[in-house]
Design an enzyme around this catalytic site. Sequence first.
Site, PDB file in Angstrom:
ATOM      1  CE  LYS A 243      11.509   0.160   4.920  1.00 47.52           C
ATOM      2  NZ  LYS A 243      11.345  -0.990   3.985  1.00 47.52           N
TER       3      LYS A 243
ATOM      4  CE  LYS B 279       3.921  -6.168   9.780  1.00 49.25           C
ATOM      5  NZ  LYS B 279       3.261  -6.736   8.674  1.00 49.25           N
TER       6      LYS B 279
ATOM      7  CG  HIS C 129      10.394  -3.800   8.463  1.00 45.57           C
ATOM      8  ND1 HIS C 129       9.947  -2.481   8.758  1.00 45.57           N
ATOM      9  CD2 HIS C 129      10.233  -4.359   7.323  1.00 45.57           C
ATOM     10  CE1 HIS C 129       9.288  -2.240   7.518  1.00 45.57           C
ATOM     11  NE2 HIS C 129       9.527  -3.211   6.822  1.00 45.57           N
TER      12      HIS C 129
HETATM   13  P1  NDP Z   1       4.857   4.468  -6.918  1.00 47.96           P
HETATM   14  O1  NDP Z   1       6.018   4.431  -7.745  1.00 47.96           O
HETATM   15  O2  NDP Z   1       3.612   3.407  -7.044  1.00 47.96           O
HETATM   16  O3  NDP Z   1       3.980   5.874  -6.434  1.00 47.96           O
HETATM   17  C1  NDP Z   1       4.849   6.870  -6.489  1.00 47.96           C
HETATM   18  C2  NDP Z   1       4.054   8.267  -6.316  1.00 47.96           C
HETATM   19  O4  NDP Z   1       4.737   9.407  -6.245  1.00 47.96           O
HETATM   20  C3  NDP Z   1       3.026   8.116  -7.720  1.00 47.96           C
HETATM   21  O5  NDP Z   1       1.738   8.836  -7.362  1.00 47.96           O
HETATM   22  C4  NDP Z   1       3.803   9.378  -8.475  1.00 47.96           C
HETATM   23  O6  NDP Z   1       2.910   9.966  -9.232  1.00 47.96           O
HETATM   24  C5  NDP Z   1       4.301  10.284  -7.399  1.00 47.96           C
HETATM   25  N1  NDP Z   1       5.589  11.046  -7.925  1.00 47.96           N
HETATM   26  C6  NDP Z   1       6.676  10.372  -8.339  1.00 47.96           C
HETATM   27  N2  NDP Z   1       7.645  11.332  -8.638  1.00 47.96           N
HETATM   28  C7  NDP Z   1       6.888  12.541  -8.057  1.00 47.96           C
HETATM   29  C8  NDP Z   1       7.516  13.729  -8.243  1.00 47.96           C
HETATM   30  N3  NDP Z   1       8.922  14.088  -8.671  1.00 47.96           N
HETATM   31  N4  NDP Z   1       6.685  14.785  -7.824  1.00 47.96           N
HETATM   32  C9  NDP Z   1       5.462  14.533  -7.375  1.00 47.96           C
HETATM   33  N5  NDP Z   1       4.906  13.299  -7.434  1.00 47.96           N
HETATM   34  C10 NDP Z   1       5.884  12.459  -7.653  1.00 47.96           C
HETATM   35  O7  NDP Z   1       5.680   4.178  -5.288  1.00 47.96           O
HETATM   36  P2  NDP Z   1       4.690   3.355  -4.015  1.00 47.96           P
HETATM   37  O8  NDP Z   1       3.447   4.087  -3.890  1.00 47.96           O
HETATM   38  O9  NDP Z   1       4.865   1.895  -4.062  1.00 47.96           O
HETATM   39  O10 NDP Z   1       5.816   3.931  -2.744  1.00 47.96           O
HETATM   40  C11 NDP Z   1       5.712   5.243  -2.190  1.00 47.96           C
HETATM   41  C12 NDP Z   1       6.456   5.280  -1.040  1.00 47.96           C
HETATM   42  O11 NDP Z   1       5.854   4.374   0.020  1.00 47.96           O
HETATM   43  C13 NDP Z   1       8.142   4.722  -0.997  1.00 47.96           C
HETATM   44  O12 NDP Z   1       8.674   5.691  -0.428  1.00 47.96           O
HETATM   45  C14 NDP Z   1       8.061   3.395  -0.868  1.00 47.96           C
HETATM   46  O13 NDP Z   1       9.511   2.896  -0.327  1.00 47.96           O
HETATM   47  C15 NDP Z   1       7.025   3.530   0.100  1.00 47.96           C
HETATM   48  N6  NDP Z   1       6.585   2.069   0.644  1.00 47.96           N
HETATM   49  C16 NDP Z   1       5.768   1.481  -0.467  1.00 47.96           C
HETATM   50  C17 NDP Z   1       4.968   0.526  -0.270  1.00 47.96           C
HETATM   51  C18 NDP Z   1       4.048  -0.265  -1.020  1.00 47.96           C
HETATM   52  O14 NDP Z   1       3.652  -1.528  -0.768  1.00 47.96           O
HETATM   53  N7  NDP Z   1       3.743   0.169  -2.209  1.00 47.96           N
HETATM   54  C19 NDP Z   1       5.286  -0.367   1.179  1.00 47.96           C
HETATM   55  C20 NDP Z   1       6.094   0.345   2.210  1.00 47.96           C
HETATM   56  C21 NDP Z   1       6.663   1.512   1.818  1.00 47.96           C
HETATM   57  P3  NDP Z   1       3.298  10.731 -10.710  1.00 47.96           P
HETATM   58  O15 NDP Z   1       3.920   9.848 -11.641  1.00 47.96           O
HETATM   59  O16 NDP Z   1       2.019  10.923 -11.092  1.00 47.96           O
HETATM   60  O17 NDP Z   1       3.953  12.002 -10.275  1.00 47.96           O
HETATM   61  C1  BG6 Z   2       8.566  -3.276   3.372  1.00 43.60           C
HETATM   62  C2  BG6 Z   2       9.606  -3.908   2.304  1.00 43.60           C
HETATM   63  O1  BG6 Z   2       8.946  -2.255   4.237  1.00 43.60           O
HETATM   64  O2  BG6 Z   2       8.274  -4.508   4.117  1.00 43.60           O
HETATM   65  C3  BG6 Z   2       9.434  -4.884   1.718  1.00 43.60           C
HETATM   66  O3  BG6 Z   2      10.158  -2.694   1.616  1.00 43.60           O
HETATM   67  C4  BG6 Z   2       8.900  -6.210   2.424  1.00 43.60           C
HETATM   68  O4  BG6 Z   2      10.443  -5.480   0.941  1.00 43.60           O
HETATM   69  C5  BG6 Z   2       7.809  -5.505   3.327  1.00 43.60           C
HETATM   70  O5  BG6 Z   2       8.414  -7.115   1.627  1.00 43.60           O
HETATM   71  C6  BG6 Z   2       7.361  -6.590   4.360  1.00 43.60           C
HETATM   72  O6  BG6 Z   2       6.258  -6.391   4.962  1.00 43.60           O
HETATM   73  P1  BG6 Z   2       5.334  -7.472   5.697  1.00 43.60           P
HETATM   74  O7  BG6 Z   2       4.303  -6.395   6.307  1.00 43.60           O
HETATM   75  O8  BG6 Z   2       4.510  -7.855   4.396  1.00 43.60           O
HETATM   76  O9  BG6 Z   2       6.052  -8.211   6.296  1.00 43.60           O
END
Ligand code: NDP
Ligand code: BG6
Length: 475
Positions: A143, A177, A235
């Site tokens: 998402k 969950k 959510h």
């Molecule tokens: P990050 O910015 O930490 O990581 C992004 C990843 O994508 C890195 O591995 C980066 O590696 C790679 N990346 C970025 N651009 C490119 C590209 N053009 N081609 C290939 N690889 C690429 O993001 P998150 O891990 O936090 O989030 C990832 C997804 O998960 C998003 O959609 C976010 O909304 C969702 N999400 C994240 C949560 C969290 O807790 N982090 C919770 C819920 C959802 P590199 O720079 O080496 O290319």
């Molecule tokens: C993510 C949202 O999907 O859910 C965040 O992008 C939010 O903004 C999170 O903090 C909340 O998740 P949880 O499981 O901690 O309630």
Amino acid sequence: MIAEPHLFVVLGGTGDLTMRKLLPALYAVVSGGPCHVLGVASSDVGDDAYRSAAAQALTASGVPTDEAAIWAQRNVSYERIDRTGELHDLAARINAVDAEHKAGGNRVIYLALPPAIFADTIERLGRAGLAQGPGWTRVVVEKPFGDHLESARSLNDTLHRYFAEHQIYRIDHYLGKESVQNLLVFRFTNPIFEASWNRDRVERVEITVAESLDVAGRGAYYEMTGVLGDMVQSHLTQVLTLIAMEAPATYSADAVRDEKVKVLRSIREIPSEAVVLGQYSAGTVDGLAVPAYRDVPGVDPGSSTPTFAAVRVWIDNWRWQGVPFLLRTGKAMPHRMTEVAVLFRRPPVCLFHSVVDACIDTNDILRLALQPDEGFSLEVDVKEPGHSTLLRPVQLHFSYAEAFGRIPDAYETLLADVLEGDQTLFVRADETEEAWRLYTPLIEAALAVHQYPAGTWGPTESTSLIPEGRWLSGG
Ligand code: NDP
Ligand code: BG6
């Protein structure tokens, strides 16, 4: 679980989600099984460095250091890709790793990428022939799924150009969950509640997702989504559908999702008067100073992006006509709490009117605590012991932790389901679009955004949505 042999290809393999959530969850689900992880990103990291990072991530989640290192060495590889180029080299590497590790041609392709590049990446995967493999291929999309109705439709169109719907797993981690999954079990295995689950017995329903976390570190992302796109469309709306839906014909992915979609289609267009938006100003949460949202790096200093929303929703169907559903969520609130509060109607007459003066407050309330203290309580009135007739509300209480101990993380459940090919806890294409249909006009309407100090329950204006001006959960 016993998984079929497979390759778990995670695009965004170096990112926060992969390291903090996906690898630990995958380890918990299939550590002893035939799973090989291929981390993919654009950073110049070799297999060895990636394996060390993966092992560290597992250790940080509680896996003993030695076990983590051994598992990462055996079960993890890395492939660097160009950010914009074609993915034919990736396809070749996938085939090679598949053959080397006897993955049986089965592939999970997980898009743990910035949402802005979901569509382009799907196109590139499709052009490289990665939407189909020798065994099954399942694609998992994180998402947010689009940022309004048109972008969600367009993303669905792109996915469907290469993947069939049965291959697509759209994540809403709330559905993983335990306490959220329990909503259907609670409702449909306990007829005592289901018999009262309607407009005759329920006065209103409130769904609150309060977060004590602020936006720190995610300013740029949050500026794009705001609270309606980040939390409400996904959510809170998912929880709403589980509370409001009819019993499905069978407990199967499409039967459950058909019923959820019917709820979404029955929701009346939401007028702007039914919405109160807020944005946190500087304040204190848990004794710590929290800077204003507008001072978060990546946020426009004049931003009117809302970090709080309260929305009143009416469901125009036979079960719920006339019962308001109130959705409320915000960042930088006093504490973390997700709760569904069902307020039951008062008795038609107060039998004890002549002997007590407390008949006015006799609604029963069912509180389904979804996190952090998962469980439920039912508030009912009892007579206080003694000669006089005094009524007092008491709580019947159930706690998940007391009954069952550890609760699996949502991502463990969801990854296990992906590996089993069960889509029940994933959002279908029509669900995403119906949910965006509800909120897109509100996002586009540029509604007033009230300030609230961090560490409070949102702007006081939100109580205008509730008849007695007091929310049932939190403050
Ligand atoms: P990050 O910015 O930490 O990581 C992004 C990843 O994508 C890195 O591995 C980066 O590696 C790679 N990346 C970025 N651009 C490119 C590209 N053009 N081609 C290939 N690889 C690429 O993001 P998150 O891990 O936090 O989030 C990832 C997804 O998960 C998003 O959609 C976010 O909304 C969702 N999400 C994240 C949560 C969290 O807790 N982090 C919770 C819920 C959802 P590199 O720079 O080496 O290319
Ligand atoms: C993510 C949202 O999907 O859910 C965040 O992008 C939010 O903004 C999170 O903090 C909340 O998740 P949880 O499981 O901690 O309630």
